[in-house]
Design an enzyme around this catalytic site. Structure first.
Site, PDB file in Angstrom:
ATOM      1  N   LYS A  77      -0.702  -3.674  -9.394  1.00 19.54           N
ATOM      2  CA  LYS A  77       0.364  -4.440  -8.736  1.00 19.54           C
ATOM      3  C   LYS A  77       0.935  -5.428  -9.746  1.00 19.54           C
ATOM      4  CE  LYS A  77       2.963  -4.764  -5.241  1.00 19.54           C
ATOM      5  NZ  LYS A  77       3.802  -3.613  -4.909  1.00 19.54           N
TER       6      LYS A  77
ATOM      7  N   SER B 162       6.498   0.518  -2.572  1.00 21.44           N
ATOM      8  CA  SER B 162       5.938  -0.680  -1.966  1.00 21.44           C
ATOM      9  C   SER B 162       6.449  -0.813  -0.531  1.00 21.44           C
ATOM     10  CB  SER B 162       6.253  -1.907  -2.816  1.00 21.44           C
ATOM     11  OG  SER B 162       5.253  -2.891  -2.647  1.00 21.44           O
TER      12      SER B 162
END
Length: 588
Positions: free
Chosen positions: A194, A387
């Site tokens: 991430k 995402s």
């Protein structure tokens, strides 16, 4: 006094001139609009001219958009071309006997790889009609050439060039800037991939970020090379070498290595087109643009009772009713409306989003989950559905993506800013808080966060990640362990995502609609209705006039630094808890 009188006269003159200029421009546009409303017919021996140079591909534009390219970029407004609109025009050109071929200008088109692929696929389908495609440009970007490579003949200006040297993606990092101004980012995240927060805490890519970026760039470049190899009849290994070593360095190299048919000037290309449609050199060639051809086309199955709703979700995911983004309230309402409409037999959500607010994503996810209970639900992924873009896609019965779509990035992060040093040391500003409880000034940006505050936020982030995992697990029918193996915020191409169970079918929007039609038993008898309603070019122009002029001025002043300015501006939307992919991945 005479001097002041002259100054006043100049000021009044400039004012009157400006008013007259605006009125003249509006009058000219009004005349064009009146012309645009007239019935359009297609003459014999007409060529469809697709000029996409300087245009940005978006999912959809108004059906009644005018071709304002003669004005450059009017009032600072970007020139967009709707992918859906273009594909409809190309499909009409394929079956219209009066259209003899397509003249293609895509050298400087601006779009992501998956959008370019959908356009390219439409052109490949057009070629099955036996009609010609001729491409010409003075210069080609990598993406522009990817589209043009499908043409029967590709011509390049004798002093032009083709950018054919592979893909790259360059990140912008702000750690040094924050250190200079005295702002400290407070970072919370789950997953080693991430990397959306890395630009604010590092000076270069982490090993994990570099690994995933290299992986999807290699996959996308390989796919592009295979496509060009097939179209141009060049062996893949040879083409890979040409691309890797950038062997096309001069215009003649493009011809030598088979990327271009010949080096010609514009007038010579026109002569080629005249030969193909069978007219004399002195005759004018008849052309029509995509907008006019679409107007001339008769709508098919307009009265069919088998209706498929296609909801176009493009942009960042945000709360509220904001325009130009995927606003949770607006899109939840559109999905709910399609679910409750008995005339709608299936729903397709077209997703083109890097993500955004976790709360807004959850709101849209809920409506998607409810829609799935009521009728067939499909997702078509565009350039990027990562995402938060994947979050809202997860409930679908079937997820369709292009091989070069950017997706995945299943992860979550939070970011706050501590501006104490900026305020105290740089600006000489101090603050003093009076509070009733230990956490009454929770996450106060004028001081460092306490360990208790960090613990609270990290727990929220971890809970949010588990929720995200459960949404994907439930929607995809995968165990949480299996989802976590492909999550951790890692970005995948559509090809890679399909191999890992995150995507069901490789294809574009048309493929998705065909799957939905087959599901409701209406393979050849269905009507597609697009939502939300697209505003006309004039409505958009009037609403965005001030903002677009400001943007144009900034671009003019900042030049190449405008990209950095945009990234800094986006810091405002990064604060809080986000399901967003790493930066804006721009592939060159």
């Amino acid at each position: 006094m005479k001097f002041l009188g002259n100054v006043l006269a100049v000021i009044v003159g400039l004012f009157v001139f400006s008013i007259l200029g605006v009125l003249l421009m509006l009058g000219l546009i009004g005349m064009l609009a009146a012309t645009g409303n007239k019935e359009v017919t297609v003459s014999e021996n007409t060529v469809l001219h697709l000029n996409l140079n300087g245009r940005t591909l978006v999912e959809r534009t108004s059906e009644n958009d005018l071709d304002l390219s003669m004005f450059g970029s009017p009032f600072g407004q970007e020139l967009n071309a709707g992918l859906i609109n273009l594909k409809r025009a190309i499909a009409e050109a394929k079956t219209n006997d009066n259209i003899k071929g397509i003249y293609l200008n895509t050298g400087l088109v601006m779009a992501g790889q998956a959008s370019l692929l959908e356009l390219r696929e439409a052109l490949v389908d057009f070629k099955t009609s036996g009609k010609f495609i001729v491409a010409y440009d003075e210069a080609y970007t990598e993406g522009g050439y990817f589209v043009a490579s499908v043409a029967d003949e590709i011509y390049l200006n004798p002093l032009g060039g083709i950018d054919f040297n592979g893909f790259s993606s360059e990140g912008i990092f702000f750690k040094g800037l924050f250190e200079k101004i005295g702002v400290k980012p407070e970072i919370f995240r789950v997953g080693e991939f991430k990397s959306a927060v890395e630009p604010f805490i590092l000076e270069k890519n982490s090993p994990e970020a570099r690994l995933q970026t290299q992986s999807f760039l290699d996959d996308m470049n390989s796919f592009a090379l295979h496509s060009v190899s097939e179209s141009r009849g060049i062996a893949y290994d040879s083409l890979k070498k040409i691309n890797n070593l950038m062997l096309v360095r001069k215009p003649q190299d493009a011809v030598t290595y088979g990327l271009a048919t010949d080096l010609l000037y514009f007038d010579q290309v026109l002569s080629k087109l005249k030969e193909k449609v069978g007219i004399d050199e002195d005759d004018d060639i008849k052309t029509i643009n995509a907008t006019d051809l679409t107007k001339a086309a008769k709508s098919k199955n307009i009265t069919s009772s088998n209706r498929i709703a296609v909801i176009i979700a493009e942009g960042e995911i945000m709360g509220g009713k904001a325009e130009g983004v995927i606003s949770s309230e607006k899109f939840a309402k559109e999905i709910r409306k399609a679910r409750k409409d008995d005339n709608i037999k299936a729903i397709v959500l077209r997703v083109n989003s890097p993500g955004g607010s976790v709360v807004a994503s959850e709101v849209i996810w809920r409506e998607m989950a409810e829609a799935k209970k009521a009728k067939p639900l499909y997702v078509s992924m565009g350039e990027v559905a990562a995402s938060g873009g994947y979050y809202i896609s997860a409930p679908a019965d079937t997820i369709v993506a292009q091989p070069n779509t950017i997706t995945g990035s299943i992860g979550i992060f939070g970011m706050m800013f501590n501006a104490q040093e900026l305020l105290n040391d740089k600006l000489g500003i101090t603050t003093d808080v009076v509070k009733t409880g230990e956490l009454s000034d929770f996450m106060n940006p004028t001081r460092p966060m306490t360990d208790v505050e960090r613990s609270i936020i990290q727990n929220i982030i971890e809970d949010g990640y588990e929720t995200f995992i459960s949404r994907v697990s439930e929607g995809r029918g995968m165990s949480t362990e299996a989802v976590k193996e492909v999550a951790s915020g890692r970005v995948w191409t559509g090809n890679q995502a399909k191999e890992r169970g995150l995507v069901d079918v490789l294809g574009g929007l048309n493929t998705t609609i065909e799957l939905a039609a087959a599901r409701i038993g209406a393979t050849d008898d269905y009507r597609v209705i697009y939502y939300p309603t697209v505003k006309s070019w004039f409505e958009t122009l009037m609403e965005d006039l001030g903002e677009n002029v400001q943007i144009k001025l900034l671009k003019s002043e900042l030049g190449s630094n405008y990209t950095i300015y945009k990234q800094v501006e986006k810091l405002k939307s990064y604060e809080g808890i986000q399901v967003r992919m790493p930066q804006d991945i721009i592939i060159k």
